[in-house]
Design a protein around this motif. Sequence first.
Motif, short mmCIF file in Angstrom:
data_model
loop_
_atom_site.label_atom_id
_atom_site.label_comp_id
_atom_site.label_asym_id
_atom_site.label_seq_id
_atom_site.Cartn_x
_atom_site.Cartn_y
_atom_site.Cartn_z
N PRO B 92 -1.85 5.55 -9.57
CA PRO B 92 -1.28 4.22 -9.32
C PRO B 92 -0.98 3.57 -10.67
O PRO B 92 -1.81 3.63 -11.58
CB PRO B 92 -2.38 3.48 -8.57
N ILE B 93 0.20 3.00 -10.81
CA ILE B 93 0.62 2.42 -12.08
C ILE B 93 1.07 0.98 -11.84
O ILE B 93 1.86 0.72 -10.94
CB ILE B 93 1.78 3.23 -12.70
N VAL B 94 0.57 0.07 -12.67
CA VAL B 94 0.99 -1.32 -12.57
C VAL B 94 2.23 -1.51 -13.44
O VAL B 94 2.28 -1.02 -14.57
CB VAL B 94 -0.15 -2.25 -13.06
N VAL B 95 3.21 -2.18 -12.91
CA VAL B 95 4.44 -2.34 -13.67
C VAL B 95 4.87 -3.80 -13.63
O VAL B 95 4.69 -4.49 -12.63
CB VAL B 95 5.53 -1.39 -13.13
N ASN B 96 5.40 -4.29 -14.76
CA ASN B 96 5.88 -5.67 -14.84
C ASN B 96 7.36 -5.73 -14.51
O ASN B 96 8.06 -4.73 -14.60
CB ASN B 96 5.66 -6.22 -16.25
N ALA B 97 7.80 -6.94 -14.16
CA ALA B 97 9.23 -7.14 -13.90
C ALA B 97 10.02 -6.77 -15.16
O ALA B 97 9.60 -7.06 -16.27
CB ALA B 97 9.48 -8.58 -13.51
N GLY B 98 11.14 -6.10 -14.95
CA GLY B 98 12.00 -5.74 -16.08
C GLY B 98 11.78 -4.34 -16.62
O GLY B 98 12.53 -3.88 -17.48
#
Lengths: 240, 312
Positions: B92-98
């Motif tokens: 599972p990977i957390v990703v930010n907008a953009g």
Amino acid sequence: MSDSPPYQLYPISDHAVTLDFGGPIRLEINDRVHRLVASLQQNLLPGITDIIPAYNSVTVVYDYMTVYQQQLKNEKILPVYSFIENWIEQNLKDYSSNVKTTDEEIIIPVCYDKSVGIDIEFVAQQHNLSTQQVIELHTAKTYRVFMNGFLPGFAYMGIVDPAIQTPRHESPRPLVTAGSVGIAGVQTGIYPSNSPGGWQIIGKTPLPLIDENENLLLKPGGFVKFKAISLLSFEKLSKQ
Amino acid sequence: MSIQIIKAGLLDSIQGLPSIGKQHEGFSPGGSMDIVAHSVANALVGNKKEAAVIEMHVPAAVILFTKETLFAFTGAATSATLDNETVYANQPIVVNAGSILSFNHQIHAARIYVAVHGGFVIKKGKLQKNDGLATAQSFDYHFEGIGQLHALTLGWTANTQDFYRSNNIRCIQGPNMNVLDTKEVAHFHHKRFEIDIQGNRMGFRLKSDAIQHSILPEFLSTAVTKGTLQLTPSGQIIVLMADHQTTGGYPRIGTVISADMASLAQMPIGSSFGITWVSMLEAEALILAQESNLQQLENACKFKLQEYFSEK
């Protein structure tokens, strides 16, 4: 059923079992197919995902884990496919009297003009008939929808009058347009969408066979009669 | 808008699980080719198994996340590039907008799956459109913010190795096995079957010299399933995949067991395998084992995610 014909029952996958009556295309056998389907649907088990009728066979597709977990609740544990086979055979015994199948007849308007029935002259020539005689013979009978397959909503129907039965083209056309009505041996059918196809195209219906919600006009087990219409009314109906 | 395809790949599509109850009307069940990778991707981000995912081939699409989320990729790629960082499969990977995700690393198999937490919101009937995802097409997903997003990965990896095999595919024998002559049957297990370039989501053509003769009886059309090995008049075998037709008239010489369908779906064009015949009882034992392992993995993911979210 006491007069049940011989059949074979076998798994075709680890999640599907087929009951096969064998033999050529016959109305009596296909009638048994649809009565068995109706009976199975009435007595549905958890985990059964699809019941697929064909000319002379019924295939039951199931979710292995759901059926297995149901089985765990029983005392007698069978292989899942044996359990499904037993269920099908049980329905084969019971389906004789109280299962009702459809007898609704759907009228399909068909334009047999050679501009849309591109093979009608060929079919007529093959049998030393006029195109008018081909139209009369094709519209005279009520056909059974034996099964759907090949494409969503493609109905395999029959039995075509022997006087106009014509084998399919040796190599299929790359494009047959939606609504085209064809003959292939004892079968007649309508292409629900544009597709490659090898059937002899004798006409075209303006009716859509499938709507945007994927509802079908012709479903397995139903009955169909064709009604000849003029090119003018075909064009009018096509615009609706 | 939450995800945007900024560069289309080869045959990207949105897929769910196979659909149910429409095969008698001629509708193919469809769904993800590799159900294991589909399920693991969903489990890793806390989705139900049936949530829609993106299925991609090589070259894969380049994806822009326009909203923060938790995502995972599984299947053919072991790693990918997220902005300038290397990220790994089965996590599972957390990703930010953009952020931009691209797959420019080495790919070892055929299909990549991407799942986002909450699943993609797909209009009904759109699931089985396989005409590809167009550039600039975007898909929404539900995402409840999980507060400050700082960690890039959540720090655990699902081990999916045991779900796949590469050299050998197990099949049950089909009802029309008797169209083969005894010599062909006897030599079958020595033969190799190569995935031909003409394969697609409907079926894989297999190149092989296992079958020499070409005079075959015709059968009345009857239902076929995913995994069915159809013998065509030229002697070539076609194995039916997710978008298969519902009925067919070619002789059916066997069927790939459910437990090996994910492995087959991941085999790249040009790779080859042998066929081993197994009994129905073995096939059932193997599907049970695979489903149980998958369930265990899903439970472990659920537990880990709960732990992660409760710390937030």
